[in-house]
Motif scaffolding. Sequence first.
Motif, short mmCIF file in Angstrom:
data_model
loop_
_atom_site.label_atom_id
_atom_site.label_comp_id
_atom_site.label_asym_id
_atom_site.label_seq_id
_atom_site.Cartn_x
_atom_site.Cartn_y
_atom_site.Cartn_z
N ALA A 21 8.20 4.80 -8.08
CA ALA A 21 8.48 4.25 -9.41
C ALA A 21 9.26 2.95 -9.31
O ALA A 21 9.04 2.01 -10.08
CB ALA A 21 9.24 5.27 -10.25
N VAL A 22 10.18 2.88 -8.34
CA VAL A 22 10.94 1.64 -8.12
C VAL A 22 9.99 0.50 -7.78
O VAL A 22 10.11 -0.62 -8.30
CB VAL A 22 11.97 1.84 -6.99
CG1 VAL A 22 12.66 0.52 -6.64
CG2 VAL A 22 13.00 2.89 -7.38
N GLY A 56 0.83 -1.19 0.00
CA GLY A 56 0.00 0.00 0.00
C GLY A 56 0.86 1.24 0.00
O GLY A 56 2.09 1.17 -0.01
N ASP A 57 0.21 2.42 -0.03
CA ASP A 57 0.89 3.69 0.21
C ASP A 57 1.98 3.93 -0.84
O ASP A 57 3.16 4.04 -0.53
CB ASP A 57 1.47 3.71 1.63
CG ASP A 57 0.43 3.43 2.68
OD1 ASP A 57 -0.09 4.38 3.28
OD2 ASP A 57 0.08 2.25 2.88
N LEU A 58 1.55 4.07 -2.09
CA LEU A 58 2.50 4.11 -3.19
C LEU A 58 2.98 5.52 -3.52
O LEU A 58 4.19 5.76 -3.62
CB LEU A 58 1.87 3.46 -4.43
CG LEU A 58 2.74 3.39 -5.68
CD1 LEU A 58 4.04 2.64 -5.41
CD2 LEU A 58 1.97 2.76 -6.83
N GLY A 59 2.08 6.46 -3.75
CA GLY A 59 2.48 7.79 -4.20
C GLY A 59 2.69 7.84 -5.70
O GLY A 59 2.62 6.83 -6.41
N ALA A 60 2.99 9.03 -6.18
CA ALA A 60 3.06 9.28 -7.62
C ALA A 60 4.41 8.91 -8.23
O ALA A 60 4.57 8.98 -9.44
CB ALA A 60 2.76 10.75 -7.92
N GLY A 61 5.39 8.54 -7.40
CA GLY A 61 6.68 8.10 -7.93
C GLY A 61 7.61 9.22 -8.32
O GLY A 61 8.62 8.99 -9.00
N ASP A 62 7.32 10.44 -7.88
CA ASP A 62 8.13 11.61 -8.24
C ASP A 62 8.08 12.58 -7.07
O ASP A 62 6.98 13.00 -6.64
CB ASP A 62 7.57 12.26 -9.51
CG ASP A 62 8.44 13.39 -10.03
OD1 ASP A 62 9.16 14.03 -9.23
OD2 ASP A 62 8.39 13.66 -11.24
#
Length: 520
Positions: free
Chosen positions: A165-166, A148-154
């Motif tokens: 992103a990883v 969970g709790d991923l975010g936009a990757g930037d």
Amino acid sequence: MSQPARRTVLKASAAAGVLAAGPASTLLWTQPAVADAPGAEQIHLAYGEEPSREMTVSWATAASVRRPRLRLGRPGRDFGRTVRAETTTYVDGLNKVETYTHRVRLRGLRPDTEYVYEVLHDGAAPRRSTFRTAPAPGRVPFRFTSFGDLGAGDPKWKKSAINGAVAVRQVERFNPLFHLLNGDLAYANNNQETQPQCWDAFMNNMSVSAANRPWMPAPGNHEVEAGGGDLGYASYATRFDLPDNHTRDYCGNWYSFQVGSVLFAVLDGNDLAVEDDASIDPATGQSVYISGYSEGVQLRWLERTLARARAGRDVDWIVVSLHQFAMSSSAASHGGDMGLREQLLPVLDRHAVDLVLCGHDHDYERTHPVRGTDPGSLLRPAVVDDRLDDIDTSKGTVHLILGGGGTASHDDTYLTDPDGGVPDAFVRTQRLTYKADPDAKEKATWSAVRDPDQTYPYGVAVFDVDPGALIGGRTTITVSYYHTPTATAANPDPAPVLFDRFRIHRRRRDTHHTYDSASR
């Protein structure tokens, strides 16, 4: 309270969304192409109600487009079918940006089969990818992943980091059949002036994996957005088309699907948790608090769904995914939530749920198998076995916090005991905002394994289902948790490292055995 969205069904036949039987040429318009049309982006997959035969393909465009559609084929063959898309839009209530999403619900697919597809519209190049359907119903081995709790990757977006992103690339590395995303997706509500743009960035990052395999999300507290309609879910509901739960107002908020002999129930913890940790409406200064919004509809659905699964003989395992949790010993914790303890845990106990997968705290913690509560406590779940491996989940449920997907904040510091014994944990018994002082603590007798290594704050869990070979015999799931260091310029794609591995087991249901001590 339905979600505010506008649907435009694009001149479809009565079988729109169903695989067309005729040649592709019978489905195409003859209108001229639109020059310089925006391209398709944010492509992602989700199962329908029958994962071996149904798949939903969704994507977005930056503006309205003409004739969005999908072409479907098999590897090495021509595209034999074209299906017209349905378009759904919504306008963000805070900044009035309109979002355009398109979806095709494919039915009548072949089980365990690879397909090639393209999404396209007039005036833009097609985007191509592949997917594989789930195996036919039955007892089959497969792999799924979860966090969970991923975010936009930037890191340009609040609450997001490059590890988002990883994490998406790591899902591809493990090559699961599908991925469970346990809430707190884009953190767009922390970027209120650019909520739709943050969602766009998140969806494009997720599509690196989700265009190839289903990503099945649960709503988290950060999906509750000011300006997002009655429940704050307009962004989430418009972008994700999920299995039908057959409720009038809450389709997609919770749902279930079955792969092999495993039933997955994905829940909306915002309806059940007592904690108040959602968006602040800038117009009122008040939190968008939706606890209890379904007035018991979700719990009654869950009770029926689990009872039906346990009454039959084709479901061995039950896995529940939601965002919030009933137990955590993180020092930065939201606290074990009394709303979940009072409402959800008794249902899980009655139906012998095997695994509960959560996020919310940005760390890793797993419990011993638990069932029932300890007398004289704040409904503290009672430990039924303290073994760390080869766990019989017919005796009790193992809960996992998998909140290290990729967000920028970390919660991997844990409470301890001054005497060096059982650590403490927070318990949240009333409506409090995040990081408000909890009003109670308990001894975390239920805590089995925690990951305190702050140099490896991220992680992904991998689940390998082995159905076993004998009727009425033993079936297992091996759970492997891999943690990951923070990505840097020198190491932009750090490899996951195995931190915790354990196995759970129980007896198959393809005999008349029941889940009690006599059946083991």
